[in-house]
Design a protein around this motif. Structure first.
Motif, PDB file in Angstrom:
ATOM      1  N   VAL A 132      40.826 -55.090  75.932  1.00  0.00           N
ATOM      2  CA  VAL A 132      42.163 -55.334  76.482  1.00  0.00           C
ATOM      3  C   VAL A 132      42.190 -56.682  77.194  1.00  0.00           C
ATOM      4  N   ALA A 133      41.192 -56.949  78.001  1.00  0.00           N
ATOM      5  CA  ALA A 133      41.164 -58.192  78.780  1.00  0.00           C
ATOM      6  C   ALA A 133      41.109 -59.428  77.896  1.00  0.00           C
ATOM      7  N   THR A 134      40.416 -59.327  76.777  1.00  0.00           N
ATOM      8  CA  THR A 134      40.222 -60.498  75.909  1.00  0.00           C
ATOM      9  C   THR A 134      41.113 -60.488  74.674  1.00  0.00           C
ATOM     10  N   GLY A 135      41.992 -59.498  74.569  1.00  0.00           N
ATOM     11  CA  GLY A 135      42.919 -59.453  73.443  1.00  0.00           C
ATOM     12  C   GLY A 135      42.271 -59.085  72.124  1.00  0.00           C
ATOM     13  N   ARG A 136      41.269 -58.225  72.155  1.00  0.00           N
ATOM     14  CA  ARG A 136      40.553 -57.878  70.927  1.00  0.00           C
ATOM     15  C   ARG A 136      40.523 -56.370  70.655  1.00  0.00           C
ATOM     16  N   THR A 137      41.611 -55.696  70.930  1.00  0.00           N
ATOM     17  CA  THR A 137      41.637 -54.248  70.712  1.00  0.00           C
ATOM     18  C   THR A 137      41.500 -53.886  69.234  1.00  0.00           C
ATOM     19  N   GLY A 138      41.741 -54.821  68.358  1.00  0.00           N
ATOM     20  CA  GLY A 138      41.565 -54.567  66.928  1.00  0.00           C
ATOM     21  C   GLY A 138      40.111 -54.351  66.536  1.00  0.00           C
ATOM     22  N   LEU A 139      39.176 -54.677  67.419  1.00  0.00           N
ATOM     23  CA  LEU A 139      37.753 -54.477  67.134  1.00  0.00           C
ATOM     24  C   LEU A 139      37.257 -53.087  67.534  1.00  0.00           C
ATOM     25  N   LEU A 140      38.143 -52.264  68.087  1.00  0.00           N
ATOM     26  CA  LEU A 140      37.736 -50.956  68.603  1.00  0.00           C
ATOM     27  C   LEU A 140      37.694 -49.883  67.517  1.00  0.00           C
ATOM     28  N   ASP A 141      36.731 -48.996  67.621  1.00  0.00           N
ATOM     29  CA  ASP A 141      36.534 -47.858  66.723  1.00  0.00           C
ATOM     30  C   ASP A 141      37.312 -46.670  67.293  1.00  0.00           C
ATOM     31  N   PRO A 142      38.436 -46.266  66.670  1.00  0.00           N
ATOM     32  CA  PRO A 142      39.260 -45.192  67.223  1.00  0.00           C
ATOM     33  C   PRO A 142      38.521 -43.861  67.374  1.00  0.00           C
ATOM     34  N   GLU A 143      37.620 -43.546  66.465  1.00  0.00           N
ATOM     35  CA  GLU A 143      36.909 -42.271  66.541  1.00  0.00           C
ATOM     36  C   GLU A 143      36.027 -42.200  67.791  1.00  0.00           C
ATOM     37  N   LEU A 144      35.455 -43.326  68.191  1.00  0.00           N
ATOM     38  CA  LEU A 144      34.648 -43.334  69.416  1.00  0.00           C
ATOM     39  C   LEU A 144      35.485 -42.919  70.622  1.00  0.00           C
ATOM     40  N   ALA A 145      36.723 -43.365  70.666  1.00  0.00           N
ATOM     41  CA  ALA A 145      37.598 -42.989  71.778  1.00  0.00           C
ATOM     42  C   ALA A 145      37.911 -41.500  71.753  1.00  0.00           C
ATOM     43  N   VAL A 146      38.155 -40.943  70.591  1.00  0.00           N
ATOM     44  CA  VAL A 146      38.445 -39.514  70.470  1.00  0.00           C
ATOM     45  C   VAL A 146      37.261 -38.694  70.984  1.00  0.00           C
ATOM     46  N   LEU A 147      36.066 -39.057  70.533  1.00  0.00           N
ATOM     47  CA  LEU A 147      34.874 -38.315  70.948  1.00  0.00           C
ATOM     48  C   LEU A 147      34.547 -38.559  72.418  1.00  0.00           C
ATOM     49  N   VAL A 203      45.870 -40.751  85.084  1.00  0.00           N
ATOM     50  CA  VAL A 203      47.118 -41.512  84.936  1.00  0.00           C
ATOM     51  C   VAL A 203      47.807 -40.999  83.682  1.00  0.00           C
ATOM     52  N   GLU A 204      49.040 -40.566  83.832  1.00  0.00           N
ATOM     53  CA  GLU A 204      49.786 -40.086  82.667  1.00  0.00           C
ATOM     54  C   GLU A 204      50.040 -41.241  81.702  1.00  0.00           C
ATOM     55  N   VAL A 205      49.906 -40.962  80.420  1.00  0.00           N
ATOM     56  CA  VAL A 205      50.160 -41.968  79.387  1.00  0.00           C
ATOM     57  C   VAL A 205      51.251 -41.440  78.455  1.00  0.00           C
ATOM     58  N   PRO A 206      51.918 -42.319  77.741  1.00  0.00           N
ATOM     59  CA  PRO A 206      52.947 -41.861  76.808  1.00  0.00           C
ATOM     60  C   PRO A 206      52.374 -40.899  75.756  1.00  0.00           C
ATOM     61  N   ALA A 207      53.191 -40.008  75.289  1.00  0.00           N
ATOM     62  CA  ALA A 207      52.751 -39.006  74.310  1.00  0.00           C
ATOM     63  C   ALA A 207      52.196 -39.641  73.039  1.00  0.00           C
ATOM     64  N   ASP A 208      52.684 -40.839  72.702  1.00  0.00           N
ATOM     65  CA  ASP A 208      52.227 -41.486  71.473  1.00  0.00           C
ATOM     66  C   ASP A 208      51.069 -42.470  71.721  1.00  0.00           C
ATOM     67  N   ALA A 209      50.442 -42.414  72.898  1.00  0.00           N
ATOM     68  CA  ALA A 209      49.344 -43.325  73.222  1.00  0.00           C
ATOM     69  C   ALA A 209      48.168 -43.085  72.289  1.00  0.00           C
ATOM     70  N   ASP A 210      47.491 -44.166  71.924  1.00  0.00           N
ATOM     71  CA  ASP A 210      46.302 -44.024  71.076  1.00  0.00           C
ATOM     72  C   ASP A 210      45.160 -43.419  71.893  1.00  0.00           C
ATOM     73  N   ALA A 211      44.056 -43.100  71.223  1.00  0.00           N
ATOM     74  CA  ALA A 211      42.941 -42.407  71.879  1.00  0.00           C
ATOM     75  C   ALA A 211      42.331 -43.241  73.008  1.00  0.00           C
ATOM     76  N   TYR A 212      42.275 -44.550  72.857  1.00  0.00           N
ATOM     77  CA  TYR A 212      41.722 -45.377  73.934  1.00  0.00           C
ATOM     78  C   TYR A 212      42.597 -45.338  75.176  1.00  0.00           C
ATOM     79  N   ARG A 213      43.894 -45.376  74.992  1.00  0.00           N
ATOM     80  CA  ARG A 213      44.783 -45.317  76.153  1.00  0.00           C
ATOM     81  C   ARG A 213      44.740 -43.936  76.797  1.00  0.00           C
ATOM     82  N   ARG A 214      44.589 -42.886  75.990  1.00  0.00           N
ATOM     83  CA  ARG A 214      44.442 -41.536  76.554  1.00  0.00           C
ATOM     84  C   ARG A 214      43.137 -41.431  77.346  1.00  0.00           C
ATOM     85  N   LEU A 215      42.054 -42.004  76.798  1.00  0.00           N
ATOM     86  CA  LEU A 215      40.766 -42.009  77.494  1.00  0.00           C
ATOM     87  C   LEU A 215      40.877 -42.774  78.808  1.00  0.00           C
ATOM     88  N   ALA A 216      41.457 -43.954  78.753  1.00  0.00           N
ATOM     89  CA  ALA A 216      41.603 -44.774  79.960  1.00  0.00           C
ATOM     90  C   ALA A 216      42.441 -44.057  81.009  1.00  0.00           C
TER      91      ALA A 216
END
Length: 192
Positions: A133-148, A171-184
């Motif tokens: 998030v800080a460096t603008g590279r969220t496209g490099l993240l593995d979504p399954e890692l966040a789920v697990l 912290v409540e997140v929007p219902a459509d938040a991706d797994a990383y935002r839910r984890l955070a």
């Protein structure tokens, strides 16, 4: 097979993901703030060096509490190499299958090795998101890692009674938040 029975493959993925993000940091990004409010990018990378070292120290039977919260003094042009070397050392230590059931000292408790690896996988995954998030590279993240990692966090970090833990209230997140935002959000990070 439950991936948490032997979480080392998940740890490998988290190590690789974090390594790619550390290597991608640009010199002008080191002072940027991160969603982990106590760290800017440079301090977060220094903390990641410590996290990787702590996992190895615990696996060797040492006390990871003896390591600083943030490793300092690593020049920017050595970050990727330092991280890669630490990750390789960690993998060598954890190639021993007997560590999975051995009680290990962690900074917050004595836990079986498999639980320690799962917890550190969650920490690396969360801090990878912070760095991305800080460096603008969220496209490099593995979504399954966040789920697990969210599954791990929900088992290990209670919603109530976090006062003695390094986590803020959920912290409540929007219902459509991706797994990383839910984890955070679950771990108490402000999510925009």
């Amino acid at each position: 097979m439950n991936p948490l029975d032997d979480p080392r493959p998940l740890l490998d993925r988290a190590l690789d993901q974090t390594g790619r993000l550390v290597a991608a940091v640009e010199p002008d990004q080191t002072a940027l703030p991160t969603p982990c409010s106590e760290f800017d990018v440079a301090a977060l990378v220094g903390h990641l060096f410590t996290v990787v070292a702590r996992i190895a120290v615990a696996g060797r039977g040492g006390d990871p509490r003896e390591l600083p919260l943030v490793t300092t003094g690593v020049p920017f042009d050595g970050w990727a190499e330092r991280y890669a070397k630490a990750a390789a050392e960690l993998r060598a230590v954890w190639s021993d299958d007997t560590l999975l059931d051995r009680p290990l000292q962690l900074p917050w408790a004595v836990l079986p090795g498999r639980v320690a690896v799962a917890a550190y996988t969650q920490e690396l995954t969360t801090h990878a998101w912070d760095l991305a998030v800080a460096t603008g590279r969220t496209g490099l993240l593995d979504p399954e890692l966040a789920v697990l990692s969210l599954e791990i966090a929900r088992r290990a970090v209670p919603v109530e009674g976090r006062e003695q833990m390094p986590f803020s209230p959920v912290v409540e997140v929007p219902a459509d938040a991706d797994a990383y935002r839910r984890l955070a959000g679950y771990l108490g990070r402000a999510v925009s």
